[in-house]
Design an enzyme around this catalytic site. Structure first.
Site, PDB file in Angstrom:
ATOM      1  N   ARG A   1       0.822  -1.226   0.000  1.00  0.00           N
ATOM      2  CA  ARG A   1       0.000   0.000   0.000  1.00  0.00           C
ATOM      3  C   ARG A   1       0.844   1.258   0.000  1.00  0.00           C
ATOM      4  O   ARG A   1       0.392   2.321  -0.447  1.00  0.00           O
ATOM      5  CB  ARG A   1      -0.980   0.022   1.192  1.00  0.00           C
ATOM      6  CG  ARG A   1      -1.819   1.310   1.219  1.00  0.00           C
ATOM      7  CD  ARG A   1      -2.998   1.274   2.167  1.00  0.00           C
ATOM      8  NE  ARG A   1      -2.657   0.804   3.488  1.00  0.00           N
ATOM      9  CZ  ARG A   1      -1.948   1.500   4.381  1.00  0.00           C
ATOM     10  NH1 ARG A   1      -1.507   2.713   4.098  1.00  0.00           N
ATOM     11  NH2 ARG A   1      -1.665   0.981   5.561  1.00  0.00           N
TER      12      ARG A   1
ATOM     13  N   TYR B   1     -12.587  14.329 -19.428  1.00  0.00           N
ATOM     14  CA  TYR B   1     -12.911  12.899 -19.330  1.00  0.00           C
ATOM     15  C   TYR B   1     -14.071  12.737 -18.325  1.00  0.00           C
ATOM     16  O   TYR B   1     -14.071  13.383 -17.268  1.00  0.00           O
ATOM     17  CB  TYR B   1     -11.663  12.137 -18.863  1.00  0.00           C
ATOM     18  CG  TYR B   1     -11.934  10.704 -18.537  1.00  0.00           C
ATOM     19  CD1 TYR B   1     -12.108   9.767 -19.550  1.00  0.00           C
ATOM     20  CD2 TYR B   1     -12.048  10.277 -17.220  1.00  0.00           C
ATOM     21  CE1 TYR B   1     -12.374   8.442 -19.258  1.00  0.00           C
ATOM     22  CE2 TYR B   1     -12.307   8.953 -16.917  1.00  0.00           C
ATOM     23  CZ  TYR B   1     -12.483   8.040 -17.930  1.00  0.00           C
ATOM     24  OH  TYR B   1     -12.752   6.731 -17.642  1.00  0.00           O
TER      25      TYR B   1
ATOM     26  N   ASP C   1      -3.743  15.850 -17.833  1.00  0.00           N
ATOM     27  CA  ASP C   1      -3.996  14.428 -18.086  1.00  0.00           C
ATOM     28  C   ASP C   1      -3.418  14.138 -19.470  1.00  0.00           C
ATOM     29  O   ASP C   1      -3.959  14.571 -20.486  1.00  0.00           O
ATOM     30  CB  ASP C   1      -5.508  14.180 -18.029  1.00  0.00           C
ATOM     31  CG  ASP C   1      -5.880  12.724 -18.283  1.00  0.00           C
ATOM     32  OD1 ASP C   1      -5.096  12.021 -18.960  1.00  0.00           O
ATOM     33  OD2 ASP C   1      -6.964  12.301 -17.838  1.00  0.00           O
TER      34      ASP C   1
ATOM     35  N   LYS D   1      -4.383   2.722 -20.512  1.00  0.00           N
ATOM     36  CA  LYS D   1      -4.525   2.979 -21.953  1.00  0.00           C
ATOM     37  C   LYS D   1      -3.181   2.774 -22.649  1.00  0.00           C
ATOM     38  O   LYS D   1      -2.686   1.669 -22.678  1.00  0.00           O
ATOM     39  CB  LYS D   1      -5.097   4.386 -22.150  1.00  0.00           C
ATOM     40  CG  LYS D   1      -6.251   4.735 -21.199  1.00  0.00           C
ATOM     41  CD  LYS D   1      -7.512   3.936 -21.451  1.00  0.00           C
ATOM     42  CE  LYS D   1      -8.580   4.117 -20.379  1.00  0.00           C
ATOM     43  NZ  LYS D   1      -8.958   5.493 -20.078  1.00  0.00           N
TER      44      LYS D   1
HETATM   45  C1  LIG Z   1      -9.611   6.175 -19.022  1.00  0.00           C
HETATM   46  C2  LIG Z   1      -9.249   7.564 -18.695  1.00  0.00           C
HETATM   47  C3  LIG Z   1      -9.163   8.006 -17.371  1.00  0.00           C
HETATM   48  C4  LIG Z   1      -9.507   7.103 -16.201  1.00  0.00           C
HETATM   49  O1  LIG Z   1      -8.622   6.056 -16.113  1.00  0.00           O
HETATM   50  P1  LIG Z   1      -8.945   4.644 -15.401  1.00  0.00           P
HETATM   51  O2  LIG Z   1      -7.677   3.905 -15.555  1.00  0.00           O
HETATM   52  O3  LIG Z   1     -10.108   4.045 -16.139  1.00  0.00           O
HETATM   53  O4  LIG Z   1      -9.300   4.953 -13.987  1.00  0.00           O
HETATM   54  C5  LIG Z   1      -8.773   9.300 -17.132  1.00  0.00           C
HETATM   55  N1  LIG Z   1      -8.491  10.154 -18.143  1.00  0.00           N
HETATM   56  C6  LIG Z   1      -8.572   9.770 -19.428  1.00  0.00           C
HETATM   57  C7  LIG Z   1      -8.263  10.764 -20.490  1.00  0.00           C
HETATM   58  C8  LIG Z   1      -8.939   8.476 -19.754  1.00  0.00           C
HETATM   59  O5  LIG Z   1      -9.040   8.105 -21.036  1.00  0.00           O
END
Ligand SMILES: *Cc1c(COP(=O)(O)O)cnc(C)c1O
Length: 381
Positions: free
Chosen positions: A47, A101, A173, A198
């Site tokens: 953790r 998002y 992001d 992703k």
């Molecule tokens: C998928 C996504 C998230 C969230 O990510 P998770 O791994 O599903 O929690 C945040 N920002 C963007 C741009 C995303 O495509």
């Protein structure tokens, strides 16, 4: 300092290699034996995100985006929510890009609002309008490298500049661009965030997140993460580390494939609109060309002249793309944002964001693009 493609393979790997293993093994142990006279800060525990798999991954992530330090988290949302809560408290105010998002949008408008952390939305294309929204309690400015699903690329240079001038923390992001195309810290951002689910992992088999930045800011985020508990499991760390090694190869191929498919669709009579920053017709093309390296990414959206019915038929007739949400993997995925990522918005909110019910979003994989184009052609026919 070695270049990106060398760093992504070698940075963070333990030296000396553990028992000679060329690949960092999985340390599937929740806790670790004390070595001599150790205090709480020497405790190693999953953790606390400080097992050998975490340490290796943090060093690799920091190296490829030019950060002093990095932190992996249990998901992209864990990275985003923990980072914001580490840097903003009740009574603070944030500037956030509109068209966020979906998960981030809900977090800001529902959870942060409930904690007494307020926000104003900014139009990422109009820096001249931001200054007027800054209040004495404004703490941070939050944007996305490219938005979902229309791939707007805001004036990122202006965001970092404003944050520096006004003492705000700048957060971005960077999921949609990936470190291959865009390295925000080089442009003056304080923190870069990822859904590592992703492109960073790229194989559609784990959920993970990452935060990259200065040692001081990462320490603040880590402190909160230790409390909130959104740690990444060592096995997922191992998979993420493995996936990341092919990041450049994948993203460059995905960008090439996406450009070829977007060009094909733009010239097709059944298609009314294609949104891809690599196309000269995209409003952010010039900016993306100046900010991004190597390509324009693997995401695009398009609309058919036949509207919703045609879109539904296209998705069921295309054979190669899988109809599923999420993105950034080696396989091509397709979805209609109205039924997935943007289902939570009202019709008027979607209309304001330029997202019609007929819009199809594509996350392009690394298949042979000739097969993808042939498949799209037969589905359009
Ligand atoms: C998928 C996504 C998230 C969230 O990510 P998770 O791994 O599903 O929690 C945040 N920002 C963007 C741009 C995303 O495509």
């Amino acid at each position: 300092m070695a270049r990106f493609d060398t760093q992504i393979i070698h940075a963070g790997e333990p030296h000396p290699r553990i028992a000679g293993a060329v690949v960092t093994p999985i340390f599937q142990s929740s806790t670790f034996e004390h070595s001599g006279d150790t205090g709480y800060h020497d405790v190693r525990y999953i953790r606390l995100n400080n097992t050998p798999n975490h340490v290796a991954l943090h060093a690799k992530l920091a190296a490829i985006e030019g950060g002093e330090d990095a932190l992996v988290t249990a998901s992209g949302m864990a990275a985003i929510s923990t980072a914001i809560l580490a840097l903003a408290k009740t009574g603070d105010h944030l500037l956030v890009q509109s068209n966020l998002y979906g998960g981030t949008h809900s977090f800001v408008t529902q959870d942060l609002a409930a904690l007494g952390i307020t926000h104003d939305f900014i139009d990422a294309d109009r820096p001249e309008t931001w200054e007027a929204l800054i209040r004495p309690n404004t703490r941070l400015i939050y944007v996305e490298a490219a938005t979902n699903p229309l791939l707007q690329v805001g004036d990122h240079v202006a965001v970092a500049k404003l944050a520096r001038a006004r003492g705000l923390v700048s957060m971005i992001d960077n999921t949609f661009a990936s470190p291959v195309l865009f390295r925000p810290l080089e442009h003056g951002f304080d923190l870069s965030l990822h859904s590592a689910t992703k492109y960073l992992n790229g194989h559609t088999d784990i959920v993970a997140g990452a935060v990259i930045g200065s040692r001081a800011l990462i320490a603040k985020v880590k402190h909160k993460l230790d409390h909130f508990g959104g740690a990444l499991d060592p096995h997922a760390c191992f998979l993420l580390m493995r996936g990341m090694k092919t990041l450049s190869l994948r993203v460059l191929r995905q960008s090439e494939n996406a450009l070829a498919l977007a060009r094909f669709l733009e010239s097709h009579a059944a298609v009314s609109r294609v949104a891809y920053p690599g196309l000269e017709s995209h409003p952010a093309h010039v900016r993306a060309r100046s900010l991004f390296t190597g390509g324009f990414g693997g995401m695009f959206s398009f609309e058919l002249r036949g509207g919703v019915d045609a879109a539904v038929r296209f998705i069921s007739t295309a054979r190669i793309p899988v109809s599923a949400p999420s993105l950034g993997g080696v396989e091509t995925l397709m979805t209609r944002p109205v039924t997935t990522s943007h289902a939570g918005l009202s019709p008027s909110e979607r209309a304001a964001a330029g997202i019609s019910d007929a819009l199809i979003r594509v996350s392009v994989g690394i298949e042979d693009v000739r097969d993808l184009i042939e498949d799209f052609a037969q589905a359009l026919a």
